[in-house]
Every structure is written in C-alpha cells, then in structure tokens.
Design a protein around this motif. Structure first.
Motif, PDB file in Angstrom:
ATOM      1  N   ALA A   4       0.825  -1.206   0.000  1.00  0.00           N
ATOM      2  CA  ALA A   4       0.000   0.000   0.000  1.00  0.00           C
ATOM      3  C   ALA A   4       0.862   1.260   0.000  1.00  0.00           C
ATOM      4  CB  ALA A   4      -0.936  -0.004   1.210  1.00  0.00           C
ATOM      5  N   PHE A   5       1.976   1.223   0.725  1.00  0.00           N
ATOM      6  CA  PHE A   5       2.865   2.385   0.751  1.00  0.00           C
ATOM      7  C   PHE A   5       3.486   2.623  -0.626  1.00  0.00           C
ATOM      8  CE2 PHE A   5       7.133   4.193   1.363  1.00  0.00           C
ATOM      9  CZ  PHE A   5       6.796   5.379   1.989  1.00  0.00           C
ATOM     10  N   ILE A   6       3.932   1.552  -1.285  1.00  0.00           N
ATOM     11  CA  ILE A   6       4.504   1.697  -2.629  1.00  0.00           C
ATOM     12  C   ILE A   6       3.460   2.237  -3.592  1.00  0.00           C
ATOM     13  CG2 ILE A   6       5.497   0.428  -4.573  1.00  0.00           C
ATOM     14  CD1 ILE A   6       6.703  -1.518  -2.549  1.00  0.00           C
ATOM     15  N   ASN A   7       2.241   1.705  -3.504  1.00  0.00           N
ATOM     16  CA  ASN A   7       1.161   2.173  -4.370  1.00  0.00           C
ATOM     17  C   ASN A   7       0.841   3.631  -4.104  1.00  0.00           C
ATOM     18  OD1 ASN A   7      -1.210   2.469  -5.896  1.00  0.00           O
ATOM     19  ND2 ASN A   7      -1.868   0.385  -5.461  1.00  0.00           N
ATOM     20  N   SER A   8       0.827   4.010  -2.832  1.00  0.00           N
ATOM     21  CA  SER A   8       0.511   5.388  -2.470  1.00  0.00           C
ATOM     22  C   SER A   8       1.550   6.362  -3.012  1.00  0.00           C
ATOM     23  CB  SER A   8       0.409   5.505  -0.946  1.00  0.00           C
ATOM     24  OG  SER A   8       0.243   6.848  -0.545  1.00  0.00           O
TER      25      SER A   8
END
Length: 361
Positions: A230-234
C-alpha cells in the motif's frame, strides 16, 4: 453414544418443568436476562474491544520486523526496542508532517472546487462529452459541485457539528489508546502468548502452540506485506498525479494508502478515482494515469506481491472479495482490512488440520 452429562442435564430440566413449571420459567427468564445483559455490555464496550483488536493486529504486523532484526543478529529485547522506537517515530512524523499538509490541501480543496469545475467546463473536450451524453455530464458535474460546497452536506455526513466534534475527540482518544496498547503489546507479546498457551491442556499444548504460532506468523506477514504494498502504491500514485499536473496529489496519495490495503479491489477503485481526478488537468493526463496504473497493477501482481507476500498464506481472490464485503458491512473499512487476515488464518487451519484429518479418516 450420547453424552451422559448432557443426558442427565436434559432429564433434570424435564423433571423441573413437570414438577414446577413456574420455577422452570423463572430460570429461563434469568438466563435470557443474563444473555441480554452480556450482549448490552459487549455493545457498550464495542469501541474498546475494537481498539484492542486493532492494536493486536498491528502488533502482529510489527512482529515480522522484530523477527527480521533477530535474524540480523540483534537480541529480541533490543529488536523490540528498535521496532517500538521506529513505530513512535512514524506516528510522530505523521502527526507533525503529514497531517498539517493534509489539512492544508483539504482546506484548499473546499475553497477551490468552483474554480476547478469552471475550468473543467471551459475545456473544449467537455462540451463534446456533454453533447454525447445528452447533458448528463453537465448535470453530474453540477450535482457534485453543489454537494461538495454545501456545508449542510458535511454536517449531515457527520451527524451535525456536535457529532463531528465528538467523532474527532473519540477518534483521537482511540488513536492514543491504540498507540499505547501497541507499544505494550509489542514489548510483551511473548509473555502474552505463553500465558495463553498455559491455559491449554498439556496433552494438546505443543500442537496448539505450533498451529497458533504459524497462524500468527502468517497473519503478521500478510499485514506487514499489505502495508508495504500500500505504501509503494501510495507513493507511486501521488508522484504520478503530481507529474501529470492533477490537483491535490497528496490527498489522493493518503486516501490511496488506506484503500489499497484491500487487495484486488483496492487498486481498481483508486485507478478509477485517479483517472477521474486527472481529467481536471486534461484528457491526456487522465489517459496517462489510466495506462500507468494498468501497467503498475501488472507489476504489482507479478513482481511486487510474490516478493513481499511470499511468507503469507495465499488467499483465493473470491475469498478476499467475500471477506472484504462481510468485514466492510460489519465495521466499514476497518472491518474489511481485518477480515482478510482472519480469513488467512482460517484457510491455514483448514489446510493444516481439517483436510489432513479428513484424509486420514
């Protein structure tokens, strides 16, 4: 063969009903009242129970980091201290850096919606889309603008100004409570597990402990892996919107982080939202965002997810959707996030206990 204890209890109940039905009804009423009292108590303590539940799941998500530091040579006590300090640093960073920027952009969003809508209408391509949809695009845009700029909308959503203030206070207090619980749970997780195992019969304790450790390790790996993805996507989403000139990339990046914690459907939802937001820049920007997100989804599915989630239980896509829907119905976004790792634990039990037992029988 019937259970002797259950048979004796049924006989005693039947005898009491024949001899004194009034007394039988009295005890039944007492049982119903106790059940209602227990249900009422659980409902009143629901926020506390949910906070404890969330704190425990966050702890399971941090435990793989503790284990990783142990494999790197740190003793468990030092690894726990490092993880706790890192967790505190992240929370303080969110409060002092992320929240002010987020509030600033939200305030800007509330004041610049009419200008953004007017600029969108002035674009030549919007007239073509509006004519192609027989005015539906203009009507939808007018409705969205009126809804966003109307203060009554936000008051209604929050249940009024007083309810909004109460919700904020409760949210802050619950956040502080969860923060303190996580620190304590991380520091005492080993002792908590050993205390729980001591309540199990010694004859089945080793097997129970083995399954419990594997389930918690799998759930922890799943949670930590989803946070990383989720952090990478964000970060990618925020940078992509910033690169194409779309408005409010920071707000979208924060929202994307929480939505993409739900696998499969989270990235699809954020791709649609990001494409619509990019339309406020230009149709070319929206097309770039759409293509980039479709490419990113393939990279995430075939490169990032296998690497990050290699140690977690693999959950079928249909189970993910059902768990997310059921959890979301019960507890909203939080329920959707928690339901998926719970499903992972159930799947592990089915694979490791139920299926082998059926095969032996």
């Amino acid at each position: 063969m019937a259970d002797p204890t259950r048979a004796a209890l049924s006989k005693t109940t039947a005898d009491l009903f024949r001899r004194n039905p009034v007394m039988w009804g009295f005890w039944v009423a007492i049982g119903l009242l106790l059940a209602a009292l227990l249900a009422t108590t659980v409902m009143q303590l629901s926020s506390v129970l949910v906070s404890i539940f969330v704190a425990f799941f966050i702890t399971l998500g941090l435990d793989p980091l503790v284990r990783w530091l142990q494999r790197k040579g740190l003793k468990r006590g030092m690894a726990i201290v490092v993880v706790i300090l890192a967790f505190i640093a992240i929370v303080v960073g969110l409060v002092w850096v992320v929240v002010p920027i987020l509030v600033s952009q939200i305030t800007q969003l509330a004041t610049t919606v009419p200008q953004e809508v007017d600029r969108l209408i002035a674009e030549g391509w919007f007239d073509d889309v509006n004519r192609a949809t027989n005015g539906a695009a203009q009507n939808a845009l007018d409705w969205a603008q009126d809804t966003l700029v109307d203060p009554n909308t936000w008051a209604t959503v929050g249940g009024g100004a007083l309810q909004v203030g109460t919700t904020i206070v409760n949210g802050v207090s619950s956040g502080i409570f969860i923060f303190i619980l996580v620190i304590n749970f991380v520091a005492t997780l080993g002792k908590m597990k050993q205390a729980g195992y001591s309540l199990i019969d010694a004859s089945v304790r080793p097997r129970f402990e083995d399954y419990a450790e594997r389930i918690m390790a799998s759930v922890g790996s799943y949670l930590s892996g989803m946070v990383v993805l989720a952090f990478i996507n964000s970060v990618f989403s925020g940078l992509l919107l910033w690169a194409v000139g779309a408005p409010y990339p920071f707000i979208v990046a924060v929202v994307v982080f929480f939505i993409t914690l739900i696998p499969l459907i989270g990235t699809i939802i954020t791709t649609i939202v990001m494409t619509i937001i990019a339309l406020f820049a230009s149709p070319i920007s929206a097309l770039i965002v759409l293509i980039s997100m479709l490419v990113y989804m393939q990279i995430e599915a075939y490169v990032l997810t296998p690497r990050v989630m290699s140690k977690a239980v693999q959950i079928p896509g249909s189970v993910v959707l059902i768990a997310a829907l059921a959890g979301g119905t019960l507890l909203g976004l939080l329920g959707a996030l928690v339901a998926i790792p719970i499903s992972a634990g159930i799947i592990l039990l089915i694979r490791e206990v139920v299926i082998p037992r059926k095969a032996r029988n």
